[in-house]
Design an enzyme around this catalytic site. Structure first.
Site: not given
Ligand code: AMP
Ligand code: SF4
Length: 470
Positions: A12, A38, A112-113, A246, A252, A355-356, A392, A447, A450
């Site tokens: 959000c 969002g 948001n949260g 976070c 990301y 990738d991130d 998370c 944080c 995760c």
């Molecule tokens: P996945 O395909 O499920 O492995 O998701 C990883 C991809 O989604 C990565 O390319 C990130 O850029 C993106 N991503 C990571 N965390 C989130 C999230 N919490 N919500 C939406 N997209 C995410």
């Molecule tokens: Fe962010 Fe991960 Fe902490 Fe959740 S657990 S607030 S996604 S760092």
């Protein structure tokens, strides 16, 4: 039971403004800059000093309100919200700001949260006779304020905030006051700026840039700010604790042009990429990033390794984020529609794909396949964050543990599942270095629960996961 209160305030975006003749218009543009946080719903509430005016709906901001419609929202102060809703949690009743009208003081709340003690509070409130109308924990705050017994609004809000636990960035608008609060750990980002004489508050500073506002400072963990025609007042509602912003906001969620707690998101991602190249180097011909969130890290990887950066993957701009798709099958299709590999750049090459993050593994698997189908000889996957093996509880939709690929498989198993020639992740230490650098940990701590399982708040046995159920 888990479905009752979903984590629908998750990522959000919130925006607020006090004392501007075009309050609704500025909020609209501010929310535009936050749209990536969002896409399920959007809303704006203004006050003209006597009445709250509400306009909200499901969908993108542009679907909800068009540029010509600001006259529907008179007044010099406003709050706005863009909603990220998990499956089942994004009905119209949950679109924020939520508005609670009463003969004395009405209020609109945007959040948001995610509250980790929402379940216990809900049971308690229902036992005391409250009737909850939404599945959002934002509503809990309104009930707690109403039930606090304090006449003074800031005292009632303080009492309510002392009962809630978890992550929250709140804005609350009454007819004649604006309140802003951040959780005691500062898990979600929130900044204050000025636009002329007006005060502006936003989840990310990119919203300030779009409207020409200047950044002033971060909202501090455990701070409650009251803004009215008398000016701005601040107070703390909890004992100061080390900040735990976070890490995934940097990895990301946030826009690369935003500064979070004084650290530019693009710059920190670039360092993550450099650190990744140092920690887990690879011999290859080109580096490519997964648009958009991984481009900065891929540039950093390329700079550090000396391997040229290429636009090996192109994004179709008009398809939403993959996570928004409700089922695994649709999510996979989403990835397919969203990205194309550029044959001319990857054919016959050894490709480093940065990738991130990897959550379920869907994206990486699809992209490795796309690159191979486009002729890549080898695909080496480098992830600019550590393996995500814990859920998370703070409003990030990273599903339950069962869905996190890194919680259930070794790195080698994940490599095999996604079909990569090699796979490696950034270490926790390098992630922290990329964000915190040599800054003071009290103010700049992050944080990383995760990745590490070290949660910065108490986790209740009945904590409701921001569940994303496929
Ligand atoms: P996945 O395909 O499920 O492995 O998701 C990883 C991809 O989604 C990565 O390319 C990130 O850029 C993106 N991503 C990571 N965390 C989130 C999230 N919490 N919500 C939406 N997209 C995410
Ligand atoms: Fe962010 Fe991960 Fe902490 Fe959740 S657990 S607030 S996604 S760092």
């Amino acid at each position: 039971m888990l479905a009752e209160i979903k984590g629908i305030n998750e990522e959000c975006g919130i925006f607020a403004i006090w004392g501007h003749e075009k309050a609704a218009e500025m909020t609209y543009y501010g929310l535009h800059a936050l749209q990536h946080r969002g896409q399920e719903g959007a809303g704006i509430v203004t006050t003209d000093g006597e009445t709250l005016h509400v306009h909200k709906g499901l969908g993108l901001l542009n679907d909800v309100l068009s540029e010509g419609e600001f006259s529907k929202l008179p007044g010099q102060s406003a709050i706005g919200h863009v909603l990220y809703g998990a499956e089942g949690g994004s009905g119209f009743e949950n679109v924020q700001p939520l508005v609670f009208r009463s003969s004395k003081t009405s209020m609109a709340i945007a959040h948001n949260g995610n509250l980790v003690n929402a379940h216990a509070l809900k049971n308690q409130l229902e036992a005391q006779g409250s009737i909850l109308q939404t599945t959002s924990d934002t509503e809990l705050l309104a009930h707690l304020i109403k039930r606090s017994g304090h006449l003074e609004m800031s005292e009632a809000i303080t009492a309510a905030l002392q009962m809630i636990k978890g992550s929250y960035a709140f804005s609350l608008l009454t007819e004649d006051q604006l309140f802003i609060a951040l959780d005691p750990r500062g898990i979600r980002p929130l900044s204050i700026g000025r636009l002329g004489e007006a005060y502006v508050i936003a989840s990310e500073t990119c919203a300030f840039d779009l409207i020409g506002a200047t950044y002033e400072r971060e909202v501090q963990p455990g701070e409650l700010i009251t803004i009215s025609d008398e000016g701005l007042q601040t107070q703390t509602f909890s004992t100061p604790m080390r900040r735990k912003l976070c890490a995934m906001e940097y990895v990301y969620f946030s826009r690369p042009d935003s500064d979070l707690n004084g650290v530019n998101v693009h710059a920190s991602r670039k360092i993550m990429g450099k650190e990744l190249a140092k920690e887990v180097p690879v011999v290859a011909d080109v580096v490519t990033g997964v648009p958009d969130s991984s481009i900065s890290a891929a540039i950093g990887f390329s700079e550090e390794s000396g391997i040229p950066y290429e636009l090996g993957l192109i994004k179709n701009r008009y398809v939403g984020r993959t996570f928004i798709q409700p089922s695994q099958e649709l999510r996979e299709q989403g990835v397919k529609m969203k990205l194309s590999a550029v044959r001319g750049l990857v054919d016959g090459k050894r490709v480093v794909m940065v990738d991130d993050s990897i959550v379920r593994g869907t994206t990486s698997k699809r992209i490795v396949r796309l690159l191979k189908e486009a002729g890549a000889k080898e695909v080496h996957v480098r992830i600019a964050s550590p393996p995500m093996n814990n859920p998370c509880f703070y409003g990030i939709d990273t599903s339950n543990k069962g869905e996190l690929i890194a919680a259930n498989h070794t790195v080698e198993e994940i490599r095999e599942i996604i079909g990569a020639d090699s796979l490696a992740f950034l270490s926790n230490e390098a992630l922290e270095r990329s964000i915190v650098a040599d800054r003071d940990m009290e103010q700049h701590g992050i944080c990383n629960a995760c990745f590490t399982g070290n949660y910065p708040t108490e986790i209740y046995p009945d904590t409701v996961l921001p569940a994303y159920k496929a």
